[in-house]
Write a protein that holds these residues in place. Structure first.
Motif, PDB file in Angstrom:
ATOM      1  N   GLU A  36     -10.670   5.393 -10.179  1.00 21.03           N
ATOM      2  CA  GLU A  36     -10.059   5.354  -8.853  1.00 21.03           C
ATOM      3  C   GLU A  36      -8.559   5.110  -8.945  1.00 21.03           C
ATOM      4  N   GLU A  37      -8.178   4.251  -9.886  1.00 19.76           N
ATOM      5  CA  GLU A  37      -6.763   3.912 -10.046  1.00 19.76           C
ATOM      6  C   GLU A  37      -5.951   5.126 -10.493  1.00 19.76           C
ATOM      7  N   ILE A  38      -6.465   5.863 -11.466  1.00 20.91           N
ATOM      8  CA  ILE A  38      -5.697   7.008 -11.954  1.00 20.91           C
ATOM      9  C   ILE A  38      -5.564   8.090 -10.891  1.00 20.91           C
ATOM     10  N   VAL A  39      -6.606   8.309 -10.113  1.00 20.80           N
ATOM     11  CA  VAL A  39      -6.529   9.309  -9.043  1.00 20.80           C
ATOM     12  C   VAL A  39      -5.504   8.878  -7.998  1.00 20.80           C
ATOM     13  N   ALA A  40      -5.522   7.617  -7.609  1.00 19.76           N
ATOM     14  CA  ALA A  40      -4.574   7.126  -6.605  1.00 19.76           C
ATOM     15  C   ALA A  40      -3.136   7.208  -7.114  1.00 19.76           C
ATOM     16  N   VAL A  41      -2.914   6.796  -8.354  1.00 21.03           N
ATOM     17  CA  VAL A  41      -1.565   6.837  -8.927  1.00 21.03           C
ATOM     18  C   VAL A  41      -1.055   8.274  -8.987  1.00 21.03           C
ATOM     19  N   GLN A  42      -1.880   9.178  -9.478  1.00 21.53           N
ATOM     20  CA  GLN A  42      -1.458  10.568  -9.585  1.00 21.53           C
ATOM     21  C   GLN A  42      -1.224  11.197  -8.213  1.00 21.53           C
ATOM     22  N   ALA A  43      -2.049  10.865  -7.252  1.00 26.95           N
ATOM     23  CA  ALA A  43      -1.890  11.424  -5.909  1.00 26.95           C
ATOM     24  C   ALA A  43      -0.560  10.992  -5.292  1.00 26.95           C
ATOM     25  N   TYR A  44      -0.215   9.714  -5.432  1.00 28.47           N
ATOM     26  CA  TYR A  44       1.048   9.252  -4.852  1.00 28.47           C
ATOM     27  C   TYR A  44       2.253   9.715  -5.666  1.00 28.47           C
ATOM     28  N   MET A  45       2.086   9.933  -6.965  1.00 28.78           N
ATOM     29  CA  MET A  45       3.182  10.523  -7.750  1.00 28.78           C
ATOM     30  C   MET A  45       3.491  11.932  -7.235  1.00 28.78           C
ATOM     31  N   MET A  46       2.446  12.694  -6.973  1.00 27.71           N
ATOM     32  CA  MET A  46       2.628  14.044  -6.447  1.00 27.71           C
ATOM     33  C   MET A  46       3.226  13.988  -5.039  1.00 27.71           C
ATOM     34  N   ALA A  47       2.753  13.067  -4.222  1.00 26.70           N
ATOM     35  CA  ALA A  47       3.294  12.927  -2.866  1.00 26.70           C
ATOM     36  C   ALA A  47       4.779  12.579  -2.909  1.00 26.70           C
ATOM     37  N   ASP A  48       5.161  11.678  -3.807  1.00 25.30           N
ATOM     38  CA  ASP A  48       6.571  11.306  -3.929  1.00 25.30           C
ATOM     39  C   ASP A  48       7.420  12.499  -4.366  1.00 25.30           C
ATOM     40  N   ALA A  49       6.892  13.322  -5.270  1.00 28.82           N
ATOM     41  CA  ALA A  49       7.613  14.528  -5.692  1.00 28.82           C
ATOM     42  C   ALA A  49       7.763  15.504  -4.526  1.00 28.82           C
ATOM     43  N   MET A  50       6.723  15.611  -3.722  1.00 28.27           N
ATOM     44  CA  MET A  50       6.786  16.501  -2.562  1.00 28.27           C
ATOM     45  C   MET A  50       7.803  15.982  -1.541  1.00 28.27           C
ATOM     46  N   MET A  51       7.839  14.670  -1.339  1.00 28.74           N
ATOM     47  CA  MET A  51       8.807  14.095  -0.412  1.00 28.74           C
ATOM     48  C   MET A  51      10.239  14.321  -0.910  1.00 28.74           C
ATOM     49  N   ALA A  52      10.440  14.146  -2.208  1.00 30.13           N
ATOM     50  CA  ALA A  52      11.784  14.355  -2.789  1.00 30.13           C
ATOM     51  C   ALA A  52      12.214  15.809  -2.635  1.00 30.13           C
ATOM     52  N   GLU A  53      11.292  16.721  -2.823  1.00 36.20           N
ATOM     53  CA  GLU A  53      11.624  18.146  -2.691  1.00 36.20           C
ATOM     54  C   GLU A  53      12.014  18.474  -1.258  1.00 36.20           C
ATOM     55  N   ARG A  54      11.398  17.836  -0.278  1.00 32.21           N
ATOM     56  CA  ARG A  54      11.764  18.070   1.123  1.00 32.21           C
ATOM     57  C   ARG A  54      13.224  17.694   1.367  1.00 32.21           C
ATOM     58  N   VAL A  55      13.696  16.633   0.720  1.00 33.07           N
ATOM     59  CA  VAL A  55      15.077  16.182   0.871  1.00 33.07           C
ATOM     60  C   VAL A  55      16.034  17.194   0.238  1.00 33.07           C
ATOM     61  N   ASN A  56      15.591  17.801  -0.865  1.00 32.36           N
ATOM     62  CA  ASN A  56      16.439  18.752  -1.592  1.00 32.36           C
ATOM     63  C   ASN A  56      16.589  20.097  -0.892  1.00 32.36           C
ATOM     64  N   LYS A  57      15.755  20.385   0.066  1.00 31.98           N
ATOM     65  CA  LYS A  57      15.798  21.701   0.749  1.00 31.98           C
ATOM     66  C   LYS A  57      16.729  21.675   1.930  1.00 31.98           C
TER      67      LYS A  57
END
Length: 57
Positions: A36-57
């Protein structure tokens, strides 16, 4: 998206669906984390990358 759910949470939920469909328990154990921990960590890592990309556009 509900009032209590942020865009980051929504992105993490979408990413979690992918990880659950494509990641095995063995990969979590090899990382020394609970499944459960690895899935949650990876999911929020991906979400953070998606949020950062929104700022870059």
């Amino acid at each position: 998206m509900s009032n209590n759910e942020s865009l980051r949470d929504a992105f993490a939920a979408m990413a979690m669906k992918h990880f659950l469909a494509n990641t095995t328990d063995r990969e979590a154990v090899n990382a020394g984390m609970e499944w459960e921990e690895i899935v949650a960590v990876q999911a929020y890592m991906m979400a953070d990358a998606m949020m950062a990309e929104r700022v870059n556009k």
